[in-house]
Motif scaffolding. Sequence first.
Motif, short mmCIF file in Angstrom:
data_model
loop_
_atom_site.label_atom_id
_atom_site.label_comp_id
_atom_site.label_asym_id
_atom_site.label_seq_id
_atom_site.Cartn_x
_atom_site.Cartn_y
_atom_site.Cartn_z
N LEU A 129 -25.49 -2.77 12.98
CA LEU A 129 -25.24 -2.23 13.73
C LEU A 129 -23.60 -2.07 14.36
O LEU A 129 -22.46 -0.42 14.11
N TYR A 181 -21.44 -1.15 10.90
CA TYR A 181 -20.68 0.49 10.44
C TYR A 181 -20.42 1.30 11.44
O TYR A 181 -19.32 1.89 11.69
N LEU A 182 -20.42 0.56 13.65
CA LEU A 182 -19.95 1.64 14.34
C LEU A 182 -18.48 1.48 13.63
O LEU A 182 -17.67 2.05 13.93
N ASN A 225 -17.20 3.05 11.21
CA ASN A 225 -17.16 3.99 10.78
C ASN A 225 -16.07 4.37 12.22
O ASN A 225 -15.66 6.10 12.14
N TRP A 275 -34.34 0.04 20.88
CA TRP A 275 -33.86 1.59 20.98
C TRP A 275 -32.21 1.39 22.43
O TRP A 275 -31.37 1.82 22.86
N SER A 326 -28.91 0.95 22.34
CA SER A 326 -27.44 1.61 22.94
C SER A 326 -26.24 0.93 23.75
O SER A 326 -25.22 2.18 24.07
N SER A 376 -23.58 -0.02 21.97
CA SER A 376 -23.27 0.85 22.07
C SER A 376 -22.08 1.33 22.72
O SER A 376 -20.45 1.43 22.39
N LYS A 436 -22.78 7.48 18.28
CA LYS A 436 -23.75 7.25 17.01
C LYS A 436 -24.13 6.45 17.29
O LYS A 436 -25.56 5.96 16.26
N GLY A 437 -24.56 4.95 18.06
CA GLY A 437 -25.05 4.29 18.19
C GLY A 437 -25.95 3.93 18.51
O GLY A 437 -27.30 3.87 18.01
N VAL A 476 -27.86 6.05 15.51
CA VAL A 476 -29.04 5.37 14.60
C VAL A 476 -29.62 4.48 15.02
O VAL A 476 -30.37 3.71 14.49
N ILE A 535 -32.87 5.83 14.89
CA ILE A 535 -33.83 5.76 13.68
C ILE A 535 -33.91 4.36 13.44
O ILE A 535 -35.08 4.16 13.33
N ILE A 536 -33.27 3.52 14.01
CA ILE A 536 -33.41 1.85 13.17
C ILE A 536 -34.65 1.02 13.69
O ILE A 536 -36.01 0.68 13.48
#
Length: 341
Positions: free
Chosen positions: A17, A20-21, A24, A81, A85, A88, A113-114, A117, A120-121
């Motif tokens: 994660l 990706y962040l 991105n 979650w 969060s 992030s 964004k985190g 994502v 979903i994860i």
Amino acid sequence: MSRALSVFLSFLLILSLGSYLLYNGGLIDWLVKAPWFQGAALLISSIAGLGIHFGSSAIKKNPSWDQGNESLYILLFLLTWGTLSFYSYLLESLMTYGIGENDLGIGKGLTLKGSIVGLIISILIVWINYSWIAYAQFSKNTIQQLRNERNKEELQYRLLRSQLTPHFLFNSLNTASNLIATNPDQAENFIRKLAYNFKHLIKNGIQPLNSLEQELKIVENYMHLMNVRYGEKVILEKRIKPEALRQQLPALAIQLLVENALKHNVASQEHPLKITITADQDKVVVNNTITRKPEQIPSIGIGLTNLKARYNLYGNQQISIQESQACFFVNLPFIFPSIPK
């Protein structure tokens, strides 16, 4: 799952994660040139990974986890979650602090964004865990059901084998032979009853359960054969409530107890063997008087042991046995197929 593997997967999730962040947000090149911030990012990643590992381990230690407790899956979802969060948010705060106020467009929006994502994860993690537990429970129940069915068939086979012993057939044919010479009409009736008895032994012996009404018919036919051999030395008495006739028992359970009473006692005119069958809505009680014990009788190990084993396959119902100086009692609870083991 081993502890080392769980820790590794938790770190891998967080690092994936974070990577990706950062990618991105266009922060990879900046982070490579900032060693201090690399250490800080690795630190918060480690803390987040340990949080997910220890939190999920504590949840899965709950005994109701394997039973599919929905509240525990919701708790796992919120833990995952929330951790992703918050991670992030920390990552965005660290990047903002490191970059400064001059480049406000870089590193912004990592928290949002985190969170998306992470949502979903988290859903995927909970779904995978729930599916795995459901599949494992289904497999366990299926295997146990197959084992129970196999045990039922084996016990039924052993029961049927015990009912078709050569000793019983020899005695019955010997009785029929004597009747043919002395009382042909009674001999014919005896042979018909004997054929009827074997027919119903085979037909009902392969069934796991019989109604009390069927069991009583089998016993009545069997006792007709015994009365020809023993006469008034054996007495059968029944006290049955009508509402109990439709209740179910293991096949040939009552006949097995009647046979045991005849096998383990010696009936005489002075001391007749009295067998009493009583039934209400809950159970059947078969009791017999105790007379002089016969000599050692060969046995192939079928009897109360077989009956107890068959009851074990249908839940928590258990037969109970009581014995006094004068009588032997066996209580047979009715079986309800809706609660098999």
